[in-house]
Design an enzyme around this catalytic site. Structure first.
Site, PDB file in Angstrom:
ATOM      1  CG  HIS A  99     -45.938  52.036 -34.399  1.00 49.95           C
ATOM      2  ND1 HIS A  99     -46.687  53.177 -34.624  1.00 49.95           N
ATOM      3  CD2 HIS A  99     -47.003  51.204 -33.813  1.00 49.95           C
ATOM      4  CE1 HIS A  99     -47.715  53.214 -33.940  1.00 49.95           C
ATOM      5  NE2 HIS A  99     -47.883  52.131 -33.336  1.00 49.95           N
ATOM      6  CG  HIS A 101     -48.882  46.910 -33.037  1.00 48.08           C
ATOM      7  ND1 HIS A 101     -48.924  47.228 -31.844  1.00 48.08           N
ATOM      8  CD2 HIS A 101     -49.249  48.060 -33.693  1.00 48.08           C
ATOM      9  CE1 HIS A 101     -49.239  48.494 -31.598  1.00 48.08           C
ATOM     10  NE2 HIS A 101     -49.186  49.067 -32.760  1.00 48.08           N
TER      11      HIS A 101
END
Length: 136
Positions: A99, A101
């Protein structure tokens, strides 16, 4: 992966504040934001980190990051943002699902970046050699 919290969010089993979704990625607000608007962009296909994601999928992921980053700048009227991938637990990755940010930034928001160091005599060239010899 059945026990991955991000996979459960992708499947709709856990609610989230969705920001963006397409066939490949889902973006949603981080539940513990550094700053308001802190968004996570995840591939829908479960991969743990950079080493597991396919080249074409990585391109799709970062194209979405660019699109969402721009939307954060305009929508939240912020002057900039940080993007960050914590790759593996030692680097701060808590959820083992790749992922990115996107952290909105404002002047004097209190978020400090990491400290900078320096190389001693010969350390930069030694480090360079160790890395360059492993690039395929």
């Amino acid at each position: 992966m059945s026990d991955c919290i991000f996979c459960k969010i992708i499947l709709g089993e856990i609610p989230s504040y969705k920001i963006y979704e397409d066939d490949f990625v889902l973006a949603f607000l981080d539940i513990a934001p550094v700053n308001y608007g802190h968004t996570l962009v995840v591939p829908k296909k479960h991969v743990a980190n950079y080493e597991e994601i396919e080249k074409n999928d990585l391109e799709k992921l970062f194209n979405a990051v660019k699109k969402i980053g721009y939307a954060l700048k305009i929508g939240l009227a912020i002057p900039g943002y940080n993007t960050c991938v914590n790759n593996d637990p030692v680097a701060g990755q808590i959820i083992p699902h790749m992922h990115v940010h996107i952290i909105p930034r404002n002047e004097k928001d209190g978020l400090a970046l990491w400290p900078q160091g320096s190389y001693g005599d010969g350390e930069a060239s030694e480090t360079q050699a160790k890395i360059r010899n492993k690039i395929e």
